[in-house]
Design an enzyme around this catalytic site. Structure first.
Site, short mmCIF file in Angstrom:
data_model
loop_
_atom_site.label_atom_id
_atom_site.label_comp_id
_atom_site.label_asym_id
_atom_site.label_seq_id
_atom_site.Cartn_x
_atom_site.Cartn_y
_atom_site.Cartn_z
N LYS A 19 49.41 37.21 39.18
CA LYS A 19 50.23 36.71 38.04
C LYS A 19 50.56 37.85 37.09
O LYS A 19 51.69 38.01 36.68
CB LYS A 19 49.47 35.66 37.22
N ARG B 150 39.88 44.74 42.27
CA ARG B 150 40.62 45.00 41.04
C ARG B 150 39.92 46.06 40.17
O ARG B 150 38.71 46.02 39.99
CB ARG B 150 40.69 43.69 40.27
N ARG C 69 36.22 44.65 35.88
CA ARG C 69 35.96 43.57 34.92
C ARG C 69 34.59 42.95 35.22
O ARG C 69 34.25 42.73 36.37
CB ARG C 69 37.03 42.48 35.07
N ARG D 31 46.27 26.36 31.15
CA ARG D 31 45.29 26.27 32.24
C ARG D 31 44.73 24.87 32.35
O ARG D 31 44.03 24.56 33.31
CB ARG D 31 44.14 27.21 31.92
N ARG E 278 35.36 30.95 39.19
CA ARG E 278 36.69 30.89 38.55
C ARG E 278 37.68 30.17 39.44
O ARG E 278 38.51 29.40 38.98
CB ARG E 278 37.19 32.31 38.22
N1 LIG Z 1 44.37 29.44 29.00
C1 LIG Z 1 43.03 29.67 29.04
N2 LIG Z 1 42.17 28.66 28.73
C2 LIG Z 1 40.84 28.86 28.74
N3 LIG Z 1 40.26 30.04 29.06
C3 LIG Z 1 41.07 31.08 29.38
C4 LIG Z 1 42.50 30.94 29.37
N4 LIG Z 1 43.05 32.14 29.71
C5 LIG Z 1 42.02 32.97 29.92
N5 LIG Z 1 40.83 32.34 29.73
C6 LIG Z 1 39.48 32.94 29.85
O1 LIG Z 1 39.61 34.32 30.18
C7 LIG Z 1 39.10 34.59 31.49
C8 LIG Z 1 39.97 35.62 32.16
O2 LIG Z 1 41.28 35.11 32.29
P1 LIG Z 1 42.35 35.78 33.26
O3 LIG Z 1 42.43 37.23 33.01
O4 LIG Z 1 43.59 34.97 33.16
O5 LIG Z 1 41.63 35.65 34.65
P2 LIG Z 1 41.98 35.17 36.10
O6 LIG Z 1 41.98 36.44 36.86
O7 LIG Z 1 40.78 34.31 36.38
O8 LIG Z 1 43.29 34.44 36.17
C9 LIG Z 1 39.08 33.23 32.17
O9 LIG Z 1 38.11 33.17 33.21
C10 LIG Z 1 38.70 32.32 31.00
O10 LIG Z 1 37.33 32.41 30.68
#
Ligand SMILES: Nc1ncnc2c1ncn2[C@@H]1O[C@H](COP(=O)(O)OP(=O)(O)O)[C@@H](O)[C@H]1O
Length: 285
Positions: free
Chosen positions: A65, A176, A220, A142, A231
């Site tokens: 994404k 990553r 990360r 989300r 996740r």
């Molecule tokens: N819209 C959201 N609602 C709730 N938690 C979020 C949201 N966006 C990000 N997070 C938090 O930040 C973390 C990392 O998000 P992100 O970088 O989007 O990871 P991913 O690679 O899992 O898509 C998520 O696992 C969550 O804990």
């Protein structure tokens, strides 16, 4: 929470309402509007087109994404806003939320809607004061509650749902890396997934860093196998209602990634009717 209240109730006179203004209501209408504005009477040197894009990118952790949203943000001239990045910025600060967030994120759980709305509205307000308009949201909404609240304050034009086989997603998350200095993302995984159960095989070359980033790569804390699996589980549990919400509005565009960036990027542009747009943009750059 004041920022959340402002997000929920943008007054028509405030410039916040410009960010959250009503626009198009279906994918088809959105794409034809984009075409009529940018294809039929292109003015690619105009830094402020009369209408900006309000798009959302959905997809499992590791699907890419961030990569594709960021490329489209450069192409379309709208900010790429990733709630994961906002959470990580807050985590790396010494703010009061930092320790609470680390615990949640490092277990692969979702941060509360209230915290996410607070971080997002602060980011939008900061962007607005710099003259930004439009956005490509990545990692938000989300949950169905996030989607419903977003729907109350603005109209999303298009929702792109990126898809990839789950075994590849895990490998991609584990590969990553981020440059601790410039913040750019890379991937050291070399993916060669075999064809099985009717699914085609898939190869993806690593996305390696340039020499000046190579010694500064970090992983990360939530990209360990156990946390990635959690996740993915959380994503799969929460995502269906969000996808259905946008499908019912006729805004959801499903996109199965055919491979790595060289195969997927041109196909994605084609699916978005933007292939021609990229050529014209680069011609005036
Ligand atoms: N819209 C959201 N609602 C709730 N938690 C979020 C949201 N966006 C990000 N997070 C938090 O930040 C973390 C990392 O998000 P992100 O970088 O989007 O990871 P991913 O690679 O899992 O898509 C998520 O696992 C969550 O804990």
């Amino acid at each position: 929470m004041a920022a959340l209240t402002r997000l929920l109730k943008p007054s028509s006179s405030s410039s916040t309402s410009l960010l959250f203004r009503r626009s198009l209501s279906t994918t088809t209408a959105a794409v034809s509007e984009i075409q009529s504005q940018h294809h039929q009477s292109p003015n690619f040197s105009d830094p402020k087109p009369s209408r900006n894009f309000q798009w959302v990118f959905l997809g499992c952790p590791g699907v890419g994404k961030g990569t594709y949203a960021s490329r489209l943000s450069n192409l379309l001239g709208v900010p790429h806003i990733a709630t994961g990045d906002l959470v990580r910025e807050e985590l790396s600060s010494s703010g009061p939320l930092s320790r609470q967030l680390a615990e949640i994120v490092n277990q692969g759980k979702l941060v509360s809607d209230e915290i996410i709305f607070d971080l997002l509205s602060k980011r939008l307000e900061a962007g607005e004061s710099k003259g930004e308009s439009g956005f490509i949201l990545d990692g938000f909404p989300r949950t169905i509650r996030q989607a419903e609240i977003l729907d109350e304050v603005t109209e999303i034009d298009l929702v792109v749902n990126l898809k990839l086989r789950e075994d590849v997603l895990v490998e991609k998350c584990l590969g990553r890396r981020i440059c601790s200095q410039c913040g750019k993302g890379f991937n050291v995984a070399s993916i060669n997934a075999k064809a099985e159960n009717g699914r085609p095989g898939m190869s993806m070359a690593p996305l390696l860093p340039p020499p000046h980033c190579a010694s500064k790569l970090i992983t990360r804390a939530d990209d360990t196998e156990q946390v990635v699996q959690e996740r993915l589980r959380v994503y799969n549990e929460k995502s269906q209602p969000v996808e259905d919400f946008y499908k019912n509005q006729g805004k959801l565009m499903e996109f199965d990634l055919p491979g790595g960036i060289p195969e997927s990027w041109p196909k994605l542009l084609e699916a978005l009717n933007l292939d021609d747009y990229e050529v014209k943009r680069s011609a005036v750059a």
